[in-house]
Motif scaffolding. Structure first.
Motif, PDB file in Angstrom:
ATOM      1  N   LEU A 147      47.375 -33.785  15.639  1.00  0.00           N
ATOM      2  CA  LEU A 147      46.388 -32.706  15.725  1.00  0.00           C
ATOM      3  C   LEU A 147      46.168 -32.063  14.356  1.00  0.00           C
ATOM      4  O   LEU A 147      46.232 -30.848  14.201  1.00  0.00           O
ATOM      5  N   THR A 148      45.876 -32.912  13.376  1.00  0.00           N
ATOM      6  CA  THR A 148      45.723 -32.444  11.998  1.00  0.00           C
ATOM      7  C   THR A 148      44.371 -31.778  11.751  1.00  0.00           C
ATOM      8  O   THR A 148      44.216 -31.036  10.789  1.00  0.00           O
ATOM      9  N   GLY A 149      43.392 -32.019  12.622  1.00  0.00           N
ATOM     10  CA  GLY A 149      42.076 -31.393  12.480  1.00  0.00           C
ATOM     11  C   GLY A 149      41.979 -30.056  13.188  1.00  0.00           C
ATOM     12  O   GLY A 149      40.959 -29.382  13.114  1.00  0.00           O
ATOM     13  N   GLY A 150      43.026 -29.671  13.870  1.00  0.00           N
ATOM     14  CA  GLY A 150      43.045 -28.403  14.591  1.00  0.00           C
ATOM     15  C   GLY A 150      43.619 -28.585  15.986  1.00  0.00           C
ATOM     16  O   GLY A 150      43.757 -29.706  16.485  1.00  0.00           O
ATOM     17  N   PHE A 151      43.937 -27.486  16.600  1.00  0.00           N
ATOM     18  CA  PHE A 151      44.514 -27.510  17.940  1.00  0.00           C
ATOM     19  C   PHE A 151      44.302 -26.155  18.590  1.00  0.00           C
ATOM     20  O   PHE A 151      43.952 -25.172  17.929  1.00  0.00           O
ATOM     21  N   LYS A 152      44.501 -26.114  19.883  1.00  0.00           N
ATOM     22  CA  LYS A 152      44.361 -24.884  20.652  1.00  0.00           C
ATOM     23  C   LYS A 152      45.718 -24.492  21.200  1.00  0.00           C
ATOM     24  O   LYS A 152      46.482 -25.359  21.644  1.00  0.00           O
ATOM     25  N   LEU A 196      50.878 -30.313  25.275  1.00  0.00           N
ATOM     26  CA  LEU A 196      52.322 -30.094  25.241  1.00  0.00           C
ATOM     27  C   LEU A 196      52.640 -28.666  25.665  1.00  0.00           C
ATOM     28  O   LEU A 196      51.796 -27.771  25.539  1.00  0.00           O
ATOM     29  N   LEU A 197      53.846 -28.466  26.159  1.00  0.00           N
ATOM     30  CA  LEU A 197      54.328 -27.136  26.521  1.00  0.00           C
ATOM     31  C   LEU A 197      55.569 -26.830  25.701  1.00  0.00           C
ATOM     32  O   LEU A 197      56.519 -27.615  25.704  1.00  0.00           O
ATOM     33  N   LEU A 198      55.561 -25.715  25.008  1.00  0.00           N
ATOM     34  CA  LEU A 198      56.713 -25.263  24.237  1.00  0.00           C
ATOM     35  C   LEU A 198      57.319 -24.083  24.980  1.00  0.00           C
ATOM     36  O   LEU A 198      56.633 -23.079  25.217  1.00  0.00           O
ATOM     37  N   ILE A 199      58.596 -24.216  25.359  1.00  0.00           N
ATOM     38  CA  ILE A 199      59.265 -23.159  26.119  1.00  0.00           C
ATOM     39  C   ILE A 199      60.517 -22.687  25.392  1.00  0.00           C
ATOM     40  O   ILE A 199      61.175 -23.466  24.718  1.00  0.00           O
ATOM     41  N   MET A 240      56.270 -19.729  17.266  1.00  0.00           N
ATOM     42  CA  MET A 240      54.914 -19.788  16.711  1.00  0.00           C
ATOM     43  C   MET A 240      54.868 -20.596  15.421  1.00  0.00           C
ATOM     44  O   MET A 240      53.884 -21.291  15.163  1.00  0.00           O
ATOM     45  N   LEU A 241      55.916 -20.544  14.617  1.00  0.00           N
ATOM     46  CA  LEU A 241      55.961 -21.352  13.404  1.00  0.00           C
ATOM     47  C   LEU A 241      56.192 -22.829  13.714  1.00  0.00           C
ATOM     48  O   LEU A 241      55.786 -23.697  12.939  1.00  0.00           O
ATOM     49  N   LYS A 242      56.814 -23.124  14.830  1.00  0.00           N
ATOM     50  CA  LYS A 242      57.067 -24.512  15.231  1.00  0.00           C
ATOM     51  C   LYS A 242      55.802 -25.167  15.791  1.00  0.00           C
ATOM     52  O   LYS A 242      55.610 -26.380  15.660  1.00  0.00           O
ATOM     53  N   VAL A 243      54.911 -24.368  16.383  1.00  0.00           N
ATOM     54  CA  VAL A 243      53.693 -24.920  17.000  1.00  0.00           C
ATOM     55  C   VAL A 243      52.896 -25.809  16.045  1.00  0.00           C
ATOM     56  O   VAL A 243      52.582 -26.956  16.377  1.00  0.00           O
ATOM     57  N   HIS A 265      51.032 -23.461  25.560  1.00  0.00           N
ATOM     58  CA  HIS A 265      50.323 -24.737  25.622  1.00  0.00           C
ATOM     59  C   HIS A 265      49.843 -25.076  24.215  1.00  0.00           C
ATOM     60  O   HIS A 265      49.296 -24.216  23.515  1.00  0.00           O
ATOM     61  N   ILE A 266      50.039 -26.322  23.822  1.00  0.00           N
ATOM     62  CA  ILE A 266      49.530 -26.853  22.549  1.00  0.00           C
ATOM     63  C   ILE A 266      48.620 -28.013  22.925  1.00  0.00           C
ATOM     64  O   ILE A 266      49.072 -29.003  23.506  1.00  0.00           O
ATOM     65  N   MET A 267      47.313 -27.877  22.632  1.00  0.00           N
ATOM     66  CA  MET A 267      46.347 -28.865  23.113  1.00  0.00           C
ATOM     67  C   MET A 267      45.366 -29.282  22.017  1.00  0.00           C
ATOM     68  O   MET A 267      45.039 -28.481  21.136  1.00  0.00           O
TER      69      MET A 267
END
Length: 107
Positions: A77-82, A39-42, A65-68, A101-103
């Motif tokens: 992505l409950t086990g982690g994300f990049k 995902l892309l957060l802009i 950053m708090l929304k990510v 980027h949220i991956m």
């Protein structure tokens, strides 16, 4: 900016597969995913990159950053994300409108 693709997406001029939107930011699926969830957060406010962030962007950047992690959790992505913020041409940035980027792979 009239020639910025992300500004056009934020304005609704170009369609995107949005997953979150509020008055300040928009999150949508990347059209060239590098992970099962990409995902892309802009920000809806245009600034080219993190290097162009100014003191007036401090609150917005904090809220983004708090929304990510909320968006990540909503997409499994409950086990982690990049997260990735490419900054400038030398940093691999291709679209010159700040984006996060949220991956990851759903748990």
């Amino acid at each position: 900016m009239t020639d910025c693709i992300f500004c056009k997406i934020a304005a609704g001029e170009i369609p995107a597969n949005a997953v979150y939107e509020d008055g300040e930011m928009l999150c949508f699926k990347d059209i060239r995913p590098a992970a099962p969830v990409h995902l892309l957060l802009i920000p809806k406010t245009h600034f080219d990159s993190l290097a162009h962030a100014a003191p007036e962007h401090e609150g917005l950047l904090g809220r983004m950053m708090l929304k990510v992690p909320q968006i990540a959790a909503e997409h499994g992505l409950t086990g982690g994300f990049k997260t990735l913020v490419n900054t400038g041409k030398g940093g691999g940035q291709e679209v010159f409108h700040l984006h996060i980027h949220i991956m990851g792979t759903p748990a």
